[in-house]
Design a protein around this motif. Structure first.
Motif, PDB file in Angstrom:
ATOM      1  N   GLN A  33       8.697 -12.377  24.124  1.00  0.00           N
ATOM      2  CA  GLN A  33       7.752 -11.777  23.172  1.00  0.00           C
ATOM      3  C   GLN A  33       8.352 -10.654  22.340  1.00  0.00           C
ATOM      4  OE1 GLN A  33       4.815  -8.825  24.842  1.00  0.00           O
ATOM      5  NE2 GLN A  33       5.103 -10.031  26.703  1.00  0.00           N
ATOM      6  N   SER A  34       9.618 -10.302  22.573  1.00  0.00           N
ATOM      7  CA  SER A  34      10.230  -9.183  21.858  1.00  0.00           C
ATOM      8  C   SER A  34      11.735  -9.430  21.722  1.00  0.00           C
ATOM      9  CB  SER A  34       9.973  -7.881  22.624  1.00  0.00           C
ATOM     10  OG  SER A  34      10.719  -7.869  23.843  1.00  0.00           O
ATOM     11  N   HIS A  60       2.694 -19.584  21.342  1.00  0.00           N
ATOM     12  CA  HIS A  60       2.215 -18.358  21.953  1.00  0.00           C
ATOM     13  C   HIS A  60       3.262 -17.251  21.846  1.00  0.00           C
ATOM     14  CE1 HIS A  60      -1.181 -20.088  24.741  1.00  0.00           C
ATOM     15  NE2 HIS A  60      -1.539 -19.990  23.479  1.00  0.00           N
ATOM     16  N   TYR A  61       2.778 -16.022  21.725  1.00  0.00           N
ATOM     17  CA  TYR A  61       3.645 -14.867  21.493  1.00  0.00           C
ATOM     18  C   TYR A  61       4.674 -14.648  22.591  1.00  0.00           C
ATOM     19  CZ  TYR A  61       1.305 -12.177  25.153  1.00  0.00           C
ATOM     20  OH  TYR A  61       0.856 -11.730  26.376  1.00  0.00           O
ATOM     21  N   ASP A  62       4.358 -15.031  23.836  1.00  0.00           N
ATOM     22  CA  ASP A  62       5.275 -14.766  24.937  1.00  0.00           C
ATOM     23  C   ASP A  62       6.417 -15.771  25.013  1.00  0.00           C
ATOM     24  OD1 ASP A  62       3.086 -16.437  25.585  1.00  0.00           O
ATOM     25  OD2 ASP A  62       3.453 -16.246  27.726  1.00  0.00           O
ATOM     26  N   GLY A  65       7.456 -14.798  20.335  1.00  0.00           N
ATOM     27  CA  GLY A  65       7.351 -13.457  19.747  1.00  0.00           C
ATOM     28  C   GLY A  65       8.705 -12.877  19.370  1.00  0.00           C
ATOM     29  N   ARG A  88      -3.310 -20.266  14.257  1.00  0.00           N
ATOM     30  CA  ARG A  88      -3.769 -18.983  14.806  1.00  0.00           C
ATOM     31  C   ARG A  88      -4.392 -19.233  16.179  1.00  0.00           C
ATOM     32  NH1 ARG A  88      -3.659 -14.746  11.713  1.00  0.00           N
ATOM     33  NH2 ARG A  88      -5.347 -13.691  12.830  1.00  0.00           N
ATOM     34  N   TYR A  99      -5.413 -11.844  19.919  1.00  0.00           N
ATOM     35  CA  TYR A  99      -4.522 -12.763  19.209  1.00  0.00           C
ATOM     36  C   TYR A  99      -3.257 -12.990  20.036  1.00  0.00           C
ATOM     37  CZ  TYR A  99      -1.771 -15.035  15.605  1.00  0.00           C
ATOM     38  OH  TYR A  99      -1.022 -15.961  14.904  1.00  0.00           O
ATOM     39  N   ILE A 100      -2.887 -14.260  20.250  1.00  0.00           N
ATOM     40  CA  ILE A 100      -1.723 -14.581  21.084  1.00  0.00           C
ATOM     41  C   ILE A 100      -0.778 -15.559  20.386  1.00  0.00           C
ATOM     42  CG2 ILE A 100      -2.886 -14.113  23.281  1.00  0.00           C
ATOM     43  CD1 ILE A 100      -3.348 -17.153  23.567  1.00  0.00           C
ATOM     44  N   LEU A 102       1.871 -16.917  17.040  1.00  0.00           N
ATOM     45  CA  LEU A 102       3.147 -16.523  16.459  1.00  0.00           C
ATOM     46  C   LEU A 102       2.925 -15.745  15.165  1.00  0.00           C
ATOM     47  CD1 LEU A 102       5.097 -19.897  16.899  1.00  0.00           C
ATOM     48  CD2 LEU A 102       4.986 -17.949  18.480  1.00  0.00           C
ATOM     49  N   ASP A 103       3.995 -15.168  14.648  1.00  0.00           N
ATOM     50  CA  ASP A 103       3.964 -14.447  13.371  1.00  0.00           C
ATOM     51  C   ASP A 103       3.900 -15.484  12.245  1.00  0.00           C
ATOM     52  OD1 ASP A 103       4.458 -13.018  11.055  1.00  0.00           O
ATOM     53  OD2 ASP A 103       6.064 -11.805  11.919  1.00  0.00           O
TER      54      ASP A 103
END
Length: 255
Positions: A33-34, A60-62, A65, A88, A99-100, A102-103
């Protein structure tokens, strides 16, 4: 073959809720996620700039992200996602929406390839799409939604992609969260290949009561490494099998 876990929820290096796996020298499966997966890679002497192929298992962000950090660090890789990965997405936390996804601003990057069918990316690596349903999907999916037009609907995770590495002695299968159901993933792999699964690696998104129904199928697989969204109670049940091993940040798997 060496598979290194760059991000998982636990471990001796920087950990976060997410997953990222490095395969040999030039393939990346998920990005956490980072930018922590990049920091860990540097500590493990893995050069992210040399990655040629990268996958985001689902939107998903995890798992995706870390994409903006990867795009800055790496200028050559093709990045593969499933169809609608940039939808979304939201989690319903007891009535509180989070919100979970992607960008969305990155979805038109020219290096991102959206897949609608199974795609071979190297001589022995293929990305599987359209995971068909033969068994129930995880109960945890019931709190996960996506936008469809102007309304929220339960997410069917049609964008989820799986990586299969084919070797002479069997298949190595990598999955992010197995939202389409780990038994469905195993069944789809079996129907598309005439080889046994040698190793299964990734998160299974299951609770304890769901784990009991996996034991018989899992006995057929030589090695299984799991963590991330496989709950601790579920893992306690799965580890009754001798072939189950934990997946942590920094884990190195030699196959």
């Amino acid at each position: 073959m060496m598979i290194t876990c760059l991000i998982e929820d636990t471990g001796p290096l920087k950990a976060e809720h997410g997953l990222s796996l490095h395969i040999n020298k030039n393939l990346l499966f998920d990005m956490g996620q980072s930018n922590s997966f990049i920091e860990n890679a540097q500590k493990l002497k893995i050069d992210i700039s040399r990655i040629k192929y990268a996958l985001i298992s689902h939107g998903h962000y995890d798992h995706g992200g870390g994409l903006p950090y990867f795009l800055k660090e790496n200028k050559i890789a093709k990045i593969y996602v499933g169809d609608s990965a940039f939808s979304r997405r939201y989690a319903n936390d007891n009535g509180s929406w989070r919100y979970i996804g992607l960008d969305e601003s990155l979805k038109d990057d020219l290096r991102i390839k959206t897949l609608k069918k199974d795609t071979k990316i190297t001589r022995d690596c293929k990305i599987l799409t359209n995971i068909q349903k033969f068994f129930p999907t995880p109960e945890g999916n019931n709190k996960l939604y996506k936008m469809s037009g102007d309304r929220l609907v339960l997410d069917d995770f049609r964008d989820e992609i799986i990586l299969v590495i084919e070797r002479a002695d069997g298949l190595i299968v990598l999955t992010g969260c197995s939202h389409r159901g780990i038994l469905n993933i195993i069944e789809n792999v079996k129907r598309r290949y005439n080889k046994p699964i040698k190793a299964l690696i990734g998160g299974f998104h299951i609770k304890a009561k769901e784990a009991k129904g996996l034991l018989e199928k899992f006995e057929e697989i030589e090695e299984i490494y799991t963590g991330h969204c496989t709950s601790k109670k579920a893992y306690k049940i799965l580890e009754r099998l001798d072939n189950i091993k934990p997946l942590h940040t920094g884990t190195r798997i030699k196959i």
